[in-house]
Scaffold this active site. Sequence first.
Site, PDB file in Angstrom:
ATOM      1  N   GLU A 175       0.839  -1.205   0.000  1.00 49.87           N
ATOM      2  CA  GLU A 175       0.000   0.000   0.000  1.00 49.87           C
ATOM      3  C   GLU A 175       0.872   1.252   0.000  1.00 49.87           C
ATOM      4  O   GLU A 175       0.783   2.101   0.884  1.00 49.87           O
ATOM      5  CB  GLU A 175      -0.954  -0.057   1.192  1.00 49.87           C
ATOM      6  CG  GLU A 175      -1.829  -1.298   1.110  1.00 49.87           C
ATOM      7  CD  GLU A 175      -2.965  -1.345   2.117  1.00 49.87           C
ATOM      8  OE1 GLU A 175      -3.041  -0.469   2.982  1.00 49.87           O
ATOM      9  OE2 GLU A 175      -3.771  -2.285   2.026  1.00 49.87           O
ATOM     10  N   SER A 198       0.963   1.655   8.452  1.00 48.95           N
ATOM     11  CA  SER A 198       0.806   1.019   9.765  1.00 48.95           C
ATOM     12  C   SER A 198       1.459  -0.363   9.868  1.00 48.95           C
ATOM     13  O   SER A 198       2.095  -0.674  10.849  1.00 48.95           O
ATOM     14  CB  SER A 198      -0.677   0.949  10.144  1.00 48.95           C
ATOM     15  OG  SER A 198      -1.327   0.008   9.335  1.00 48.95           O
ATOM     16  N   HIS A 413     -18.293  -9.374   4.973  1.00 53.74           N
ATOM     17  CA  HIS A 413     -16.936  -8.891   5.195  1.00 53.74           C
ATOM     18  C   HIS A 413     -16.265  -9.788   6.220  1.00 53.74           C
ATOM     19  O   HIS A 413     -16.802  -9.993   7.310  1.00 53.74           O
ATOM     20  CB  HIS A 413     -16.971  -7.439   5.696  1.00 53.74           C
ATOM     21  CG  HIS A 413     -15.611  -6.847   5.867  1.00 53.74           C
ATOM     22  ND1 HIS A 413     -15.225  -6.171   7.002  1.00 53.74           N
ATOM     23  CD2 HIS A 413     -14.530  -6.855   5.058  1.00 53.74           C
ATOM     24  CE1 HIS A 413     -13.974  -5.772   6.866  1.00 53.74           C
ATOM     25  NE2 HIS A 413     -13.532  -6.172   5.704  1.00 53.74           N
ATOM     26  N   HIS A 414     -15.112 -10.344   5.856  1.00 54.40           N
ATOM     27  CA  HIS A 414     -14.329 -11.162   6.776  1.00 54.40           C
ATOM     28  C   HIS A 414     -12.968 -10.510   6.997  1.00 54.40           C
ATOM     29  O   HIS A 414     -12.003 -10.830   6.308  1.00 54.40           O
ATOM     30  CB  HIS A 414     -14.130 -12.579   6.218  1.00 54.40           C
ATOM     31  CG  HIS A 414     -15.393 -13.377   6.131  1.00 54.40           C
ATOM     32  ND1 HIS A 414     -15.464 -14.587   5.489  1.00 54.40           N
ATOM     33  CD2 HIS A 414     -16.649 -13.128   6.606  1.00 54.40           C
ATOM     34  CE1 HIS A 414     -16.706 -15.073   5.578  1.00 54.40           C
ATOM     35  NE2 HIS A 414     -17.445 -14.186   6.242  1.00 54.40           N
ATOM     36  N   GLU A 502      -7.334  -5.816  -3.314  1.00 54.92           N
ATOM     37  CA  GLU A 502      -6.823  -4.460  -3.101  1.00 54.92           C
ATOM     38  C   GLU A 502      -5.335  -4.520  -3.460  1.00 54.92           C
ATOM     39  O   GLU A 502      -4.947  -4.182  -4.557  1.00 54.92           O
ATOM     40  CB  GLU A 502      -7.070  -4.038  -1.658  1.00 54.92           C
ATOM     41  CG  GLU A 502      -6.641  -2.616  -1.381  1.00 54.92           C
ATOM     42  CD  GLU A 502      -6.656  -2.338   0.117  1.00 54.92           C
ATOM     43  OE1 GLU A 502      -7.101  -1.259   0.485  1.00 54.92           O
ATOM     44  OE2 GLU A 502      -6.188  -3.191   0.901  1.00 54.92           O
ATOM     45  N   GLU A 508      -8.975   4.521   0.139  1.00 56.58           N
ATOM     46  CA  GLU A 508      -9.090   4.778   1.583  1.00 56.58           C
ATOM     47  C   GLU A 508      -7.982   5.706   2.101  1.00 56.58           C
ATOM     48  O   GLU A 508      -8.206   6.475   3.035  1.00 56.58           O
ATOM     49  CB  GLU A 508      -9.073   3.461   2.361  1.00 56.58           C
ATOM     50  CG  GLU A 508      -7.791   2.657   2.168  1.00 56.58           C
ATOM     51  CD  GLU A 508      -7.849   1.244   2.778  1.00 56.58           C
ATOM     52  OE1 GLU A 508      -8.955   0.731   2.995  1.00 56.58           O
ATOM     53  OE2 GLU A 508      -6.782   0.683   3.030  1.00 56.58           O
TER      54      GLU A 508
HETATM   55  C1  NOJ Z   1      -8.507  -2.231   5.309  1.00 56.72           C
HETATM   56  C2  NOJ Z   1      -9.290  -2.400   4.056  1.00 56.72           C
HETATM   57  O1  NOJ Z   1      -8.549  -2.003   2.931  1.00 56.72           O
HETATM   58  C3  NOJ Z   1     -10.552  -1.580   4.194  1.00 56.72           C
HETATM   59  O2  NOJ Z   1     -11.283  -1.615   2.985  1.00 56.72           O
HETATM   60  C4  NOJ Z   1     -11.359  -2.060   5.363  1.00 56.72           C
HETATM   61  O3  NOJ Z   1     -12.431  -1.194   5.542  1.00 56.72           O
HETATM   62  C5  NOJ Z   1     -10.537  -2.078   6.647  1.00 56.72           C
HETATM   63  N1  NOJ Z   1      -9.270  -2.702   6.429  1.00 56.72           N
HETATM   64  C6  NOJ Z   1     -11.251  -2.812   7.744  1.00 56.72           C
HETATM   65  O4  NOJ Z   1     -11.287  -4.171   7.470  1.00 56.72           O
HETATM   66 CA    CA Z   2      -6.062  -1.765   2.820  1.00 61.30          CA
END
Ligand code: NOJ
Ligand code: CA
Length: 703
Positions: A175, A198, A413-414, A502, A508
């Site tokens: 990332e 992070s 979502h997992h 991703e 994000e």
């Molecule tokens: C990182 C992910 O990229 C994001 O899409 C997600 O909302 C958060 N982690 C929480 O799982």
């Molecule tokens: Ca991410």
Amino acid sequence: MKKYASYLLLLLFFTAHATLSAQKTLRTLASPNKQTAVTVGLNKTGEPFYKITYRGKTAVDWSRLGFNTKEYNLHSGFKLAATKITTHDETWKPVWGEVAQIRDHYNELAYTLSDETGCTMIIRFRAYEEGAGFRYEFPLQDCKTKVTVTDELTEFQMTGDHTAWWIPGDYDSNEHVYTTGKISAIDCAWYNREHAISTQHIVKMKNVQTPITMKTADGTHIALAEAALADFGALHLETDNNALKFKASLIPSADSTVKSVNTMPFHSPWRAVLLSKDAAGILESKLILNLNEPCKIEDVSWIKPQKYVGVWWEMHVGLATWDLEATQDMMAATGREVKGRHGANTENVKRYIDFAGKYGFDGVLVEGWNIGWKDWFGKWKDEVFDFAKPYPDFDIDELTRYAREKGVRIIAHHETSSAVPSYERQMDAAYAFMNKYNQNAVKTGYVGKIIPRGEWHDGQWMNNHYLRVAERTAKNRIMVDMHEPVRPSGWHRTWPNWMACEAARGQEFNAWSTGNPPEHECILPFTRILGGPMDYTPGIFETRMNTYDPKKTEVVHTTVAKQLALYVTLYSPLQMAADLPENYEKRLDVFQFIRDVPVDWDDTRILNAAVGDYITIARRQKGAQNWFLGSITDENPRNFSMKLDFLPAGKTYEATIYADGPGAHWKENPYPVNISKRTVRKGDVLEIQLAAGGGCAVSLVVK
Ligand code: NOJ
Ligand code: CA
């Protein structure tokens, strides 16, 4: 001169001073139309080397092949045992994709080496017009049973100080912001200081991730990548700034001296060299997909490209929480201030279901629906989540009923928080739970450091895990979107239920960090996305985070028109409309493009492209005559005259053009979108004006 010393030495090896026996081992494999050629040979100590030429020029000069292992010598003392050249020409249809069919046309050389014990290693080369691939194969044989790879010796000797687009060789994350610069200047030391994220583990300052893309002085583009990564550490590259050479650097396992352990028979992933005379050719290349195995899923009727919305961005902008019980903990761990309530409550999820039903979206992603979130971030804790236990304020029975009534499905979502064995133990139950509640798509996540402790996101153990998830979800007829996995290497040909990942710096980051610079989306398709679709989550209309909290300074680094264009330029069969429903309802005229744009295509044309600068793409909707065009730029405004040559002759189209409005600028004035309509035909010219950090999206609908 020093830079070319090793190259000259090798040249001498194979020419003037080569022994007759070494010369006899040289074999050349040309692609069917002879654009690419690979030459391979053994030097006099029996070490394998290869080189690649492209359009008459050397693209990869003499470079070493082989491995260091704990058990055997797999790099020298080899004899040539056999060579076999074959040809292959097949056209196959992807389940979904950028084009309706793909030609897989190559010549192949099986270069079989034997060692002093008589055991063999085959190096299999494929020469395509658009590059080459090779992999190491170890057949089942009595003399070797297990190989512990301690180092891969594969090299890629470049022929000049090319411009490269790279991210650091982080064992745990991809990332990162891309750096543009000469090979001689690649160095992660300053990067590590200025861009820390992070979870990261950047220890080798000269290491970069694959795919890395380069441009030579004469405009040739070269991308180094891998394909069909399985049962191996991911391929990173160690840069030699002086020799202008990259050497394989595999991500280690928890035992840092071990890169991978494999049992015969096995083969390495493909090492791929994508070659093109221009940037557009890199985007058109299907080499990585072709190097992957055909689809393993018999009945693919349940796999559906789709657009979705979700309870997601509101957590990232700080309006809501994932956890029901421990907001304070979460704030302390992330350092982000969060106001508000638990996002995944029944009433709020219904709001998204209503929105999806009303505007024609297939799915509603819900994050924060299951218990465990109080411990997910930064604790490196085992047994965090239960994937079959909703929070009490998430009424799953009622929401399943409601979603069915509105014709949409909830996307599960997992988030594993990287407690991976815990997830593996729960997978069967979790997927059965999803089936029970009519859910057929899941977003997985791997935030934080890996358990088993010592393993890395890109190591052999995790690479096998991601594949287990792809296989197991397929068995349960579930589509999967992975966040924070290793970057993809074309596995979606084999497992087309693995829709997207991703595995790069997504939208994000614009919500809570220094963000993604305007050039970011002009680099991703040439690097990370070469291996497979990205869940980038475009479509942000409210680009300024101080809207949510006056103290915030973060912004999305694009205009709103560019957010629309990303649906065309960042290909994915799974695209989110990531912003809040209320932001879309304020601008329904602009939102119309997101409603209209398809996610599956029969044809794709790259109209112009320059890595890191701009991209214009036109795509034809699957099973229809409608075309959609997206054009994006970096921080520089640009004007293009686009001839609509891709339209079929004799048809008339209504073009709806969503352009950057007057005074638009990604930072100063991101909002204005000028919507206009025109009747157009093949050969007409579209004048496109892109603002700084801007874009243009066009739908072309047959009249
Ligand atoms: C990182 C992910 O990229 C994001 O899409 C997600 O909302 C958060 N982690 C929480 O799982
Ligand atoms: Ca991410």
